[in-house]
Design an enzyme around this catalytic site. Structure first.
Site, short mmCIF file in Angstrom:
data_model
loop_
_atom_site.label_atom_id
_atom_site.label_comp_id
_atom_site.label_asym_id
_atom_site.label_seq_id
_atom_site.Cartn_x
_atom_site.Cartn_y
_atom_site.Cartn_z
N LYS A 1 0.81 -0.99 0.03
CA LYS A 1 0.03 0.04 0.03
C LYS A 1 0.73 1.24 0.12
CE LYS A 1 -2.23 2.99 2.86
NZ LYS A 1 -2.06 4.04 2.05
N GLU B 1 9.98 0.78 10.25
CA GLU B 1 10.88 1.66 10.10
C GLU B 1 10.06 3.10 10.44
OE1 GLU B 1 13.97 1.42 9.54
OE2 GLU B 1 13.99 -0.81 8.50
N CYS C 1 13.21 10.78 6.69
CA CYS C 1 13.12 10.13 8.29
C CYS C 1 14.58 10.20 9.05
CB CYS C 1 12.90 8.64 8.25
SG CYS C 1 13.76 7.96 7.13
N GLU D 1 9.43 15.49 15.84
CA GLU D 1 9.68 15.42 14.37
C GLU D 1 8.98 16.53 13.56
OE1 GLU D 1 8.34 11.93 11.99
OE2 GLU D 1 10.61 11.68 11.49
#
Ligand code: NAP
Ligand code: MG
Length: 495
Positions: A189, A263, A297, A398
């Site tokens: 997906k 992850e 990331c 983040e």
């Protein structure tokens, strides 16, 4: 001047209605629903995409199960390898189209997306090599009598891969590699913001000779991901995305005991000691956070500069940052495009407001770019705040945008404590010419990657992944394929 030639509109977009790919066929959602994907540089509609839901997930998983029970898992490793090598060639031959799809869907400059070609080919060839390297062990045992024991490695089964939007085609390839090498099958997906290149990748898999049903591309929204991670006939989930969704996936997978690797996000420190080669460290520290508009990331979002060089370094960094060309992703000289969407832009601008409100010193950027060349797009200036303290919002959360938080420090010991004082542990950078400092830091940092005098290095052979809330499991490297294999022990009594 950059010599890159931007290719024409991708062939895939000849049709504005994009269906998903199940059992080797492009099909609409059973509900008939579609969602829009737009170009974040202009706001233009690119396509409407089949919006898969639970019933489509079920169809895709059944297709993957049937393909797993079919000839695929019994195919000789060298046959799977041959198909994967063909896929590597096809992905490279079609990379201009794949890169262009990502540029239109994500907004990343074409000069950047096309750079992914070498890595995509290398990843597929690395995993193709692994297809013929799967081995069990013959193990001596101490059982009475004459008894042989050995282990078999078997493909784990149906894998669900759920991907983020920040590097679409690279992520598709990275996820498919170990699945195909191990003899598993896949329902993948892509993120709702960037579904296009995954669909083209699925078509290339078929063209390479991957049997129908082995790779299914399930387009849809978060609820499709949720249905996939809870589906009882999925054996493993490989997720890359935010820590919040990672937690939901772990919970959804628990009731059927799926294998899971995640992850997740990061808040990675990039640490510059006074003895570093500043000519290299200045541009690298800027691009460690600003590349891909900060949507990486492992971006080096917390910059720590040793106090004796702090002012000089920050002055040079701000000067370099002002030279970064932000704009049209199709212009060959553009270094940074828009961020992916309006909500993402608003979230980033909110972080910039918080930094101003909490007393950080603005050093560069800080605004949305509007006007000629930016109309309809979500452009944010590369932004630097200095004199950030460890408790400020931009020091802890983040951002996933082009915003750097800069700090000063004095000693290795202090630095290790502060670098590790985060819930994340994905990556880190260290700039020094002192061997002892380099080793002390790389041993002390609690992060899955430590880059010394470089940043953002990746290779198919070198593991990548997180400590702590950045997830678990390592992608790439010789052991990655183990996550796609079961171990069976066989005992044979001879007497
Ligand atoms: P996200 O919101 O977590 O979405 C990732 C994927 O999960 C998308 O396909 C999303 O579908 C799907 N999803 C949403 N809700 C779900 C649910 N309840 N169950 C299952 N799947 C669900 O992340 P993102 O915003 O796309 O990407 C940014 C994040 O990814 C950042 O935190 C970044 O650090 C992280 N990231 C990590 C790595 C790494 O290797 N560690 C690499 C890249 C990015 P929709 O798109 O339809 O919502
Ligand atoms: Mg899009």
């Amino acid at each position: 001047m950059n010599m890159i030639t931007v290719p024409p509109r991708p062939a895939l977009l000849a049709t504005s209605e994009q269906d998903m790919l199940i059992d080797g066929k492009r099909v609409p959602a059973l509900s008939g629903k579609r969602f829009e994907t737009r170009n974040p540089a202009t706001g233009d509609l690119l396509a409407t995409v089949a919006q898969g839901a639970a019933e489509d997930v079920d169809r895709a998983v059944r297709s993957a199960r049937a393909a797993f029970e079919g000839p695929w898992r019994r195919m000789k490793p060298v046959e799977r390898q041959r198909i994967m090598l063909r896929l590597a060639d096809l992905v490279e031959e079609n990379y201009e189209e794949l890169a262009m799809l990502d540029t239109l869907d994500l907004g990343a400059p074409y000069a950047r997306t096309i750079m992914g070609k070498a890595r995509a080919g290398a990843l597929l060839r690395y995993y193709a090599g692994q297809a013929t390297l799967i081995t069990g062990d013959t193990i001596d045992n101490s059982a009475p009598g004459d008894v042989l024991s050995h282990s078999l490695k078997e493909p784990i089964g149906v894998v669900a891969a759920i991907n983020p939007w920040n590097g679409p085609i690279g992520m598709s390839v990275w996820k498919a590699g170990p699945v195909l090498a191990a003899g598993c099958t896949l329902v993948m997906k892509p993120a709702e913001q960037t579904p296009l290149s995954a669909l083209r990748f699925g078509e290339l898999c078929l063209e390479a000779g991957v049997p129908p049903g082995v790779v299914n591309i399930l387009t849809g929204m978060g609820d499709a991901g949720a249905a996939l991670s809870a589906h009882p006939d999925v054996d493993k989930v490989a997720f890359t995305g935010s820590t919040g969704v990672g937690e939901k996936i772990l919970r959804a997978a628990a009731s059927t005991m799926k294998r899971v690797t995640v992850e997740l996000g990061g808040k990675s420190p990039n640490i510059v000691f006074a003895d570093a080669d500043l000519d290299k460290a200045v541009p690298a520290a800027a691009m460690a956070v600003f590349a891909n508009s900060g949507q990486i990331c492992s971006a080096g979002t917390r910059l720590f500069v040793q106090s004796t060089i702090h002012d000089e370094f920050m002055e040079r960094l701000a000067a370099f940052t002002r030279t970064i060309r932000v704009g049209d992703p199709l212009h060959p000289d553009t270094q940074i495009g828009p961020v992916v969407s309006a909500p993402q832009m608003e979230k980033i601008l909110g972080f910039i407001d918080s930094a101003n409100a909490e007393g950080a010193t603005p050093l560069a950027g800080g605004n949305r770019l509007t006007g000629v060349g930016y109309d309809g797009g979500y452009f944010i200036e590369p932004t630097i705040f200095s004199h950030v303290t460890d408790d400020m919002t931009i020091a802890r959360e983040e951002i996933f945008g082009p915003v750097l938080a800069a700090f000063t420090f004095d000693t290795v010991e202090e630095m290790l404590l502060r670098a590790n004082a985060t819930e994340f542990g994905l990556a880190s950078g260290v700039w020094t010419r002192d061997l002892a400092t380099a080793h002390r830091m790389s041993r002390g940092l609690r992060a899955g990657s430590v880059w010394v005098n470089c940043y953002q290095m990746l290779d198919p052979g070198v593991p990548f992944g997180g400590y702590k809330m950045s997830g678990f499991g390592r992608e790439s490297g010789p052991h990655h394929i183990e996550d796609y294999l079961e171990t069976k022990s066989v005992w044979i009594k001879l007497d």
